[in-house]
Scaffold this motif. Structure first.
Motif, PDB file in Angstrom:
ATOM      1  N   GLY A 105     -73.848 -32.032  -5.889  1.00  0.00           N
ATOM      2  CA  GLY A 105     -73.103 -31.945  -4.777  1.00  0.00           C
ATOM      3  C   GLY A 105     -74.478 -31.549  -3.942  1.00  0.00           C
ATOM      4  N   THR A 106     -75.405 -32.450  -3.879  1.00  0.00           N
ATOM      5  CA  THR A 106     -77.044 -31.934  -2.914  1.00  0.00           C
ATOM      6  C   THR A 106     -77.315 -33.664  -2.295  1.00  0.00           C
ATOM      7  N   VAL A 107     -76.420 -34.218  -2.573  1.00  0.00           N
ATOM      8  CA  VAL A 107     -76.012 -35.929  -1.791  1.00  0.00           C
ATOM      9  C   VAL A 107     -75.726 -35.582  -0.361  1.00  0.00           C
ATOM     10  N   PRO A 108     -75.770 -35.871   0.868  1.00  0.00           N
ATOM     11  CA  PRO A 108     -74.570 -36.249   2.096  1.00  0.00           C
ATOM     12  C   PRO A 108     -74.114 -37.111   1.996  1.00  0.00           C
ATOM     13  N   ILE A 109     -72.966 -37.143   2.724  1.00  0.00           N
ATOM     14  CA  ILE A 109     -71.763 -38.667   2.386  1.00  0.00           C
ATOM     15  C   ILE A 109     -73.023 -39.850   2.976  1.00  0.00           C
ATOM     16  N   ASN A 110     -73.500 -39.382   4.269  1.00  0.00           N
ATOM     17  CA  ASN A 110     -74.141 -40.575   4.894  1.00  0.00           C
ATOM     18  C   ASN A 110     -75.200 -41.445   3.954  1.00  0.00           C
ATOM     19  N   ALA A 111     -75.886 -40.278   3.428  1.00  0.00           N
ATOM     20  CA  ALA A 111     -76.657 -40.925   2.475  1.00  0.00           C
ATOM     21  C   ALA A 111     -75.810 -42.199   1.416  1.00  0.00           C
ATOM     22  N   ILE A 112     -75.014 -41.052   0.470  1.00  0.00           N
ATOM     23  CA  ILE A 112     -73.619 -42.100  -0.436  1.00  0.00           C
ATOM     24  C   ILE A 112     -73.615 -43.301   0.922  1.00  0.00           C
ATOM     25  N   LEU A 113     -73.091 -43.291   1.734  1.00  0.00           N
ATOM     26  CA  LEU A 113     -72.551 -44.765   2.148  1.00  0.00           C
ATOM     27  C   LEU A 113     -73.257 -45.356   3.142  1.00  0.00           C
ATOM     28  N   LYS A 114     -74.345 -44.594   2.855  1.00  0.00           N
ATOM     29  CA  LYS A 114     -75.786 -45.794   3.422  1.00  0.00           C
ATOM     30  C   LYS A 114     -76.124 -45.842   4.719  1.00  0.00           C
ATOM     31  N   HIS A 115     -75.172 -44.837   4.956  1.00  0.00           N
ATOM     32  CA  HIS A 115     -74.769 -44.278   7.444  1.00  0.00           C
ATOM     33  C   HIS A 115     -73.822 -45.482   7.709  1.00  0.00           C
ATOM     34  N   ASP A 116     -73.161 -46.475   6.620  1.00  0.00           N
ATOM     35  CA  ASP A 116     -71.836 -47.240   6.964  1.00  0.00           C
ATOM     36  C   ASP A 116     -71.325 -46.590   7.108  1.00  0.00           C
ATOM     37  N   ILE A 117     -71.005 -45.380   9.416  1.00  0.00           N
ATOM     38  CA  ILE A 117     -69.885 -45.097   9.389  1.00  0.00           C
ATOM     39  C   ILE A 117     -68.013 -45.493   9.245  1.00  0.00           C
ATOM     40  N   SER A 118     -68.470 -47.255   9.165  1.00  0.00           N
ATOM     41  CA  SER A 118     -67.358 -47.528   8.582  1.00  0.00           C
ATOM     42  C   SER A 118     -66.785 -47.007   7.640  1.00  0.00           C
ATOM     43  N   LYS A 119     -67.336 -46.895   6.515  1.00  0.00           N
ATOM     44  CA  LYS A 119     -66.865 -46.358   5.174  1.00  0.00           C
ATOM     45  C   LYS A 119     -65.951 -45.095   5.447  1.00  0.00           C
ATOM     46  N   ARG A 120     -66.577 -44.535   6.431  1.00  0.00           N
ATOM     47  CA  ARG A 120     -67.011 -43.081   6.447  1.00  0.00           C
ATOM     48  C   ARG A 120     -65.462 -43.118   6.752  1.00  0.00           C
ATOM     49  N   ARG A 121     -64.351 -43.424   7.568  1.00  0.00           N
ATOM     50  CA  ARG A 121     -62.226 -42.803   7.871  1.00  0.00           C
ATOM     51  C   ARG A 121     -62.012 -43.195   6.273  1.00  0.00           C
ATOM     52  N   GLN A 122     -62.573 -44.774   5.555  1.00  0.00           N
ATOM     53  CA  GLN A 122     -61.993 -44.796   4.632  1.00  0.00           C
ATOM     54  C   GLN A 122     -62.038 -43.694   3.322  1.00  0.00           C
ATOM     55  N   LEU A 123     -63.357 -43.548   2.864  1.00  0.00           N
ATOM     56  CA  LEU A 123     -63.520 -42.391   2.046  1.00  0.00           C
ATOM     57  C   LEU A 123     -62.808 -41.264   2.294  1.00  0.00           C
ATOM     58  N   GLU A 124     -62.674 -40.472   3.554  1.00  0.00           N
ATOM     59  CA  GLU A 124     -61.499 -39.362   4.377  1.00  0.00           C
ATOM     60  C   GLU A 124     -60.168 -39.510   3.908  1.00  0.00           C
ATOM     61  N   ARG A 125     -60.202 -40.745   3.964  1.00  0.00           N
ATOM     62  CA  ARG A 125     -58.657 -40.696   4.281  1.00  0.00           C
ATOM     63  C   ARG A 125     -58.353 -40.661   2.228  1.00  0.00           C
ATOM     64  N   HIS A 126     -59.023 -41.718   1.370  1.00  0.00           N
ATOM     65  CA  HIS A 126     -58.865 -41.895  -0.023  1.00  0.00           C
ATOM     66  C   HIS A 126     -58.696 -40.064  -1.062  1.00  0.00           C
ATOM     67  N   PHE A 127     -59.942 -39.586  -0.159  1.00  0.00           N
ATOM     68  CA  PHE A 127     -59.994 -38.237  -0.434  1.00  0.00           C
ATOM     69  C   PHE A 127     -59.387 -37.612  -1.002  1.00  0.00           C
ATOM     70  N   ARG A 128     -58.531 -36.849   0.783  1.00  0.00           N
ATOM     71  CA  ARG A 128     -57.654 -35.957   0.730  1.00  0.00           C
ATOM     72  C   ARG A 128     -56.579 -36.802  -0.695  1.00  0.00           C
ATOM     73  N   LYS A 129     -55.757 -38.197  -0.782  1.00  0.00           N
ATOM     74  CA  LYS A 129     -54.971 -38.391  -1.099  1.00  0.00           C
ATOM     75  C   LYS A 129     -55.546 -38.063  -3.206  1.00  0.00           C
ATOM     76  N   GLN A 130     -56.244 -38.452  -2.934  1.00  0.00           N
ATOM     77  CA  GLN A 130     -56.934 -38.778  -4.831  1.00  0.00           C
ATOM     78  C   GLN A 130     -57.353 -37.473  -5.556  1.00  0.00           C
ATOM     79  N   ILE A 131     -58.176 -37.031  -4.486  1.00  0.00           N
ATOM     80  CA  ILE A 131     -59.158 -35.501  -4.999  1.00  0.00           C
ATOM     81  C   ILE A 131     -58.759 -34.088  -3.956  1.00  0.00           C
TER      82      ILE A 131
END
Length: 271
Positions: free
Chosen positions: A173-199
């Motif tokens: 859990g040490t890697v920041p979200i932005n690093a995982i998404l390679k600073h693609d901000i457009s994917k951040r909202r999509q990730l948040e939405r899917h995370f709430r539903k599936q995690i």
């Protein structure tokens, strides 16, 4: 106190982290025990006496005997009213979404009876079979038959969620979200939405919970001598950052946590 963990069948190994059993004879001197966030969802079956789940310092509810404990964003206290005899399935963060259709954010910070998550008849049959089983091997066979059957009705897990969880688990859990998404901000909202539903919780909350588990391992097994060393090994910005995250999730500082009689059960999972 008898605590054991058992590995799942290979077909479930990427979904189920392990099964665990806990047997504790009643002791009138038992104290409340704190349950802390770990980033996992658990299905538990209670074959012993009822267990209190405290909602405040004095108020409580009784946990269902067959339930799913959703993701936890904060710690809470429990207290058995008698003998403890529990069998549980600990799912990886992405695991439980394979078996239910409803958003997992509905399960966060609460215990939901399995009768509300599966068809009433199949839930009742599963609970009865687990009660009638006489040992852990039989119970594992029952639950694996149930899970493998449900897996055939597989729900689609978002690839962006799966890859993010994989990185969290690989890096504690040490890697920041932005690093995982390679600073693609457009994917951040999509990730948040899917995370709430599936995690059930946000990527940031899951990362903090997974990092906490690695930190607790260091702390309880004394693999590092000082809090500063633990903070460094767990890649916190500094010791103050480490203590703040620790207290946010557990409600105590690391020093208060150690040798605390209310932490006996939580500490058991790391020994």
């Amino acid at each position: 106190m008898n605590y054991q963990t058992i590995k799942p069948h290979c077909d479930l190994a990427s979904i189920v982290k392990f099964y665990w059993t806990l047997e504790v004879p009643f002791d009138p001197k038992n104290q409340k025990q704190k349950i802390i966030p770990d980033g996992c969802i658990e299905m538990t079956f209670n074959f012993g006496d009822k267990i209190k789940r405290y909602t405040s310092e004095t108020d409580f509810t009784l946990q269902p005997d067959a339930m799913v404990m959703g993701q936890r964003t904060k710690s809470f206290d429990i207290l058995p009213l008698g003998n403890v005899d529990t069998f549980a399935i600990c799912f990886y963060p992405i695991g439980f979404a394979n078996f239910v259709k409803q958003p997992l954010e509905n399960l966060v910070d609460k215990e939901t009876p399995i009768s509300e998550l599966f068809e009433q008849e199949e839930a009742s049959e599963l609970e009865q079979q687990m009660i009638e089983a006489t040992n852990s091997q039989q119970r594992i066979a029952i639950i694996e038959t149930f899970l493998l059957k449900k897996l055939n009705e597989k729900n689609t897990i978002s690839q962006i969620v799966k890859s993010t969880v994989d990185v969290f688990l690989e890096t504690n859990g040490t890697v920041p979200i932005n690093a995982i998404l390679k600073h693609d901000i457009s994917k951040r909202r999509q990730l948040e939405r899917h995370f709430r539903k599936q995690i059930g919780i946000s990527p940031k909350q899951l990362g903090k919970a997974i990092r906490l588990q690695a930190t607790l391992n260091l702390l309880l097994n004394k693999k590092s001598e000082t809090l500063t060393a633990i903070a460094y090994e767990s890649e916190y910005f500094d010791q103050n950052h480490f203590i703040k995250d620790f207290k946010d999730l557990i409600g105590l500082t690391p020093k208060e946590f150690l040798n605390n009689e209310h932490m006996t059960l939580s500490a058991l999972f790391y020994k």
